[in-house]
Design a protein around this motif. Structure first.
Motif, mmCIF file in Angstrom:
data_model
loop_
_atom_site.group_PDB
_atom_site.id
_atom_site.type_symbol
_atom_site.label_atom_id
_atom_site.label_comp_id
_atom_site.label_asym_id
_atom_site.label_seq_id
_atom_site.Cartn_x
_atom_site.Cartn_y
_atom_site.Cartn_z
ATOM 1 N N VAL A 186 48.887 8.795 27.014
ATOM 2 C CA VAL A 186 48.253 7.667 26.176
ATOM 3 C C VAL A 186 48.074 8.176 25.036
ATOM 4 O O VAL A 186 47.788 9.347 24.485
ATOM 5 N N SER A 187 48.461 7.303 23.734
ATOM 6 C CA SER A 187 48.143 7.526 22.283
ATOM 7 C C SER A 187 47.710 6.187 21.737
ATOM 8 O O SER A 187 48.362 5.189 21.964
ATOM 9 N N TRP A 188 46.711 6.622 20.871
ATOM 10 C CA TRP A 188 46.123 5.652 20.206
ATOM 11 C C TRP A 188 46.270 5.965 18.563
ATOM 12 O O TRP A 188 45.997 6.806 18.224
ATOM 13 N N PHE A 189 47.122 4.887 18.135
ATOM 14 C CA PHE A 189 47.486 4.994 16.696
ATOM 15 C C PHE A 189 47.228 3.732 15.969
ATOM 16 O O PHE A 189 47.744 2.421 16.028
ATOM 17 N N GLY A 190 46.289 3.763 15.118
ATOM 18 C CA GLY A 190 45.779 2.551 14.184
ATOM 19 C C GLY A 190 45.220 1.624 15.360
ATOM 20 O O GLY A 190 44.115 1.982 16.021
ATOM 21 N N ASP A 191 45.586 0.267 15.332
ATOM 22 C CA ASP A 191 45.133 -0.631 16.481
ATOM 23 C C ASP A 191 45.901 -0.573 17.750
ATOM 24 O O ASP A 191 45.443 -1.370 18.633
ATOM 25 N N ARG A 264 49.592 13.181 14.277
ATOM 26 C CA ARG A 264 49.415 12.607 12.864
ATOM 27 C C ARG A 264 50.191 13.190 11.763
ATOM 28 O O ARG A 264 50.519 12.437 10.850
ATOM 29 N N VAL A 265 50.410 14.383 11.754
ATOM 30 C CA VAL A 265 50.966 15.098 10.638
ATOM 31 C C VAL A 265 52.264 14.650 10.435
ATOM 32 O O VAL A 265 52.636 14.142 9.261
ATOM 33 N N SER A 266 53.266 14.535 11.446
ATOM 34 C CA SER A 266 54.477 13.865 11.131
ATOM 35 C C SER A 266 54.411 12.683 11.706
ATOM 36 O O SER A 266 55.727 12.040 11.494
ATOM 37 N N ARG A 267 53.476 11.982 12.066
ATOM 38 C CA ARG A 267 53.467 10.491 12.169
ATOM 39 C C ARG A 267 54.336 10.340 13.270
ATOM 40 O O ARG A 267 55.399 9.464 13.118
ATOM 41 N N SER A 268 54.331 10.903 14.369
ATOM 42 C CA SER A 268 55.232 10.479 15.605
ATOM 43 C C SER A 268 54.474 10.891 16.972
ATOM 44 O O SER A 268 53.360 11.281 16.925
ATOM 45 N N ILE A 269 55.109 10.479 17.977
ATOM 46 C CA ILE A 269 54.761 10.476 19.296
ATOM 47 C C ILE A 269 55.781 11.406 19.736
ATOM 48 O O ILE A 269 57.015 11.532 19.939
ATOM 49 N N VAL A 270 54.972 12.544 20.617
ATOM 50 C CA VAL A 270 55.744 13.550 21.598
ATOM 51 C C VAL A 270 55.637 13.302 22.813
ATOM 52 O O VAL A 270 54.526 12.729 23.244
ATOM 53 N N MET A 271 56.722 13.316 23.843
ATOM 54 C CA MET A 271 56.504 13.288 25.120
ATOM 55 C C MET A 271 57.256 14.359 25.962
ATOM 56 O O MET A 271 57.830 15.150 25.134
ATOM 57 N N THR A 272 56.917 14.486 27.032
ATOM 58 C CA THR A 272 57.482 15.692 27.963
ATOM 59 C C THR A 272 57.507 15.181 29.379
ATOM 60 O O THR A 272 56.852 14.122 29.548
ATOM 61 N N GLU A 273 58.254 15.815 30.028
ATOM 62 C CA GLU A 273 58.528 15.415 31.781
ATOM 63 C C GLU A 273 57.943 16.538 32.696
ATOM 64 O O GLU A 273 57.849 17.519 32.594
ATOM 65 N N TYR A 274 57.376 15.770 33.703
ATOM 66 C CA TYR A 274 57.035 16.544 34.761
ATOM 67 C C TYR A 274 58.247 16.623 35.675
ATOM 68 O O TYR A 274 58.715 15.616 36.164
ATOM 69 N N THR A 275 58.585 18.048 36.023
ATOM 70 C CA THR A 275 59.767 18.385 36.820
ATOM 71 C C THR A 275 59.461 19.569 37.352
ATOM 72 O O THR A 275 58.497 20.303 37.447
ATOM 73 N N CYS A 276 60.215 19.858 38.626
ATOM 74 C CA CYS A 276 60.162 21.117 39.423
ATOM 75 C C CYS A 276 61.446 21.813 39.289
ATOM 76 O O CYS A 276 62.466 21.488 39.054
ATOM 77 N N SER A 277 61.331 23.118 39.453
ATOM 78 C CA SER A 277 62.381 24.134 39.477
ATOM 79 C C SER A 277 63.229 23.766 40.720
ATOM 80 O O SER A 277 64.307 23.816 40.734
ATOM 81 N N PHE A 295 57.326 7.233 13.932
ATOM 82 C CA PHE A 295 56.965 5.991 13.592
ATOM 83 C C PHE A 295 57.753 5.481 12.637
ATOM 84 O O PHE A 295 58.337 6.365 11.695
ATOM 85 N N ALA A 296 57.645 4.038 12.228
ATOM 86 C CA ALA A 296 58.430 3.416 11.059
ATOM 87 C C ALA A 296 57.550 3.969 9.744
ATOM 88 O O ALA A 296 56.301 4.127 9.876
ATOM 89 N N SER A 297 58.085 4.168 8.684
ATOM 90 C CA SER A 297 57.522 4.763 7.379
ATOM 91 C C SER A 297 56.319 3.951 7.212
ATOM 92 O O SER A 297 56.237 2.789 7.041
ATOM 93 N N GLY A 298 55.177 4.713 6.883
ATOM 94 C CA GLY A 298 53.962 4.072 6.701
ATOM 95 C C GLY A 298 53.477 3.042 7.497
ATOM 96 O O GLY A 298 52.541 2.381 7.451
ATOM 97 N N ALA A 299 53.847 3.118 8.861
ATOM 98 C CA ALA A 299 53.401 2.038 9.971
ATOM 99 C C ALA A 299 52.825 2.859 10.975
ATOM 100 O O ALA A 299 52.936 3.979 11.429
ATOM 101 N N THR A 307 65.570 6.768 16.420
ATOM 102 C CA THR A 307 66.217 7.801 16.857
ATOM 103 C C THR A 307 65.450 9.154 16.873
ATOM 104 O O THR A 307 64.451 9.438 15.685
ATOM 105 N N ALA A 308 65.567 9.848 17.914
ATOM 106 C CA ALA A 308 64.385 11.101 17.939
ATOM 107 C C ALA A 308 64.757 12.079 16.903
ATOM 108 O O ALA A 308 65.934 12.041 16.258
ATOM 109 N N THR A 309 63.862 12.644 16.388
ATOM 110 C CA THR A 309 63.968 13.609 15.244
ATOM 111 C C THR A 309 63.775 15.238 15.924
ATOM 112 O O THR A 309 64.183 16.273 15.023
ATOM 113 N N GLN A 310 63.542 15.366 17.357
ATOM 114 C CA GLN A 310 63.516 16.568 17.623
ATOM 115 C C GLN A 310 63.488 16.699 19.040
ATOM 116 O O GLN A 310 62.789 15.763 19.951
#
Length: 394
Positions: A186-191, A264-277, A295-299, A307-310
């Motif tokens: 869960v991520s809370w950004f603005g409202d 907050r620095v890059s104004r982005s959400i990062v995600m990861t996956e739960y997987t098994c070997s 996120f959209a610029s300034g929003a 599109t993902a940046t990383q």
């Protein structure tokens, strides 16, 4: 007063000193993937008409009103977590020992608004935890909720539960139903509150649109009972979904949205996956990935198409938590009880971590040390705690 100084009575700091091992001895490290193969489509107006009707029928409750009516007591941490920590709390005994509800994601009002005004949202400094509910101790997932916890010396050590719902019905007879997601991040950004939906992406909620419901009825009742009576499993408040952020990929393997976190620095959400070997039946058996979506610029919203940046392929498994800040990454593995730290220049470091660890949230602080907030899922040991991020950054 800064809430970081408020350590609930009875809390103890674990004596075990954290230890780190570097990657110099050939430890595996993340590798870059083509970021352009991961995209998002956002719709923040999916339920506009139904939500307008629900607000007109039920009325809203501001966050400060919800917290004025908080009805559960948080307590101090009494467990030895096995690591050194700065502060934290536990839920009341009912929630700590409940075999039908499980805490998963974590975010804070520092995510929502940053360090301004000590991170107060609607007058309160808050820790927000997402949960999923099962039908019975051995049942299937049936609904999701959040918990708002006051983390401010100005207010009592209280918290309140809010049910997450999806609008249904018609504008003439608006209704809502349970949301059956794992709510692993869960991520809370603005409202806006973003909740991970494992196979889909994220569901979006607006913290300004908490609805008041009727208490009473049976624990099983949900939704519209009459023109003016709406039950929600005896929850006094519900938070209706406003939209959906849907993920897509050309990689050939859909993302499993296990956990998310705000950078907050890059104004982005990062995600990861739960997987098994190998050997898992309920989760993918493959290397996990981590992806950053801006996120959209300034929003505080995503553009209609993003599109993902990383994107990274990771060498670690059973990841329940992720965080990123200033180009640095942290990954929590509940399988190994380790916290992995990584930057492209410094490489990976490995730290001892708690058992049953879940999501991570980065807490910025202009006057004191920045923190990493996290939590534990196991029944009887549901501690929410913060560590100095500087102790876990290589």
């Amino acid at each position: 007063m800064r809430a970081i100084a408020v350590l609930a009575a009875g809390a103890t700091v674990a004596a075990t000193l954290l230890t780190a091992t570097t990657s110099a001895s050939a430890a595996a490290a993340p590798t870059a993937l083509p970021a352009g193969q991961f995209t998002l489509s956002a719709n923040y107006h999916q339920f506009d008409a139904l939500n307008t009707a629900l607000v007109s029928t039920l009325g809203t409750a501001a966050v400060h009103t919800v917290m004025d009516n908080a009805n559960h007591d948080r307590t101090g941490i009494t467990d030895s977590l096995g690591i050194s920590y700065e502060t934290g709390f536990s839920f009341d005994s009912g929630d700590d020992n409940d075999c039908t509800n499980f805490p998963q994601g974590i975010t804070t009002s520092r995510d929502a608004i940053g360090t301004a005004n000590s991170g107060n949202y609607d007058g309160h400094q808050l820790i927000l935890v997402s949960w999923y509910t099962k039908d019975g101790c051995d049942g299937a997932s049936s609904r999701s909720r959040i918990t708002l916890v006051d983390w401010d010396a100005t207010y009592p050590n209280k918290y309140r539960k809010i049910l997450l719902v999806e609008p249904t019905g018609t504008t003439a007879a608006p209704d809502f139903k349970d949301i059956k997601v794992h709510a692993g991040g869960v991520s809370w950004f603005g409202d806006y509150l973003y909740v991970a939906d494992t196979g889909r992406g994220m569901r979006v909620f607006d913290m300004r649109k908490i609805l008041k419901t009727s208490t009473g009825g049976t624990a099983a009742q949900i939704g519209r009972q009459s023109a003016t009576t709406y039950y929600a499993h005896n929850y006094a408040y519900v938070l209706p979904q406003i939209g959906t952020v849907t993920a897509a990929t050309t990689s050939g393997t859909n993302l499993a949205w296990s956990s998310i976190s705000l950078d907050r620095v890059s104004r982005s959400i990062v995600m990861t996956e739960y997987t098994c070997s190998s050997g898992c039946t309920d989760y993918p058996n493959r290397a996990p990935r981590a992806v950053r979506f801006p996120f959209a610029s300034g929003a505080t919203t995503f553009a209609a198409s993003t599109t993902a940046t990383q994107a990274l392929q990771l060498p670690w498994y059973k990841l329940n938590g992720v965080a990123s800040h200033n180009g640095r990454w942290w990954f929590n593995s509940s399988g190994s009880k380790q916290l992995y730290y990584w930057t492209p220049s410094a490489g990976p470091h490995t730290y001892a971590w708690v058992s049953g660890g879940e999501s991570i949230s980065y807490w910025e602080d202009a006057a004191e040390a920045d923190l990493l907030w996290s939590l534990q899922e196991p029944i009887g040991h549901r501690n929410v705690f913060a560590v100095k991020q500087a102790n876990y950054d290589g």
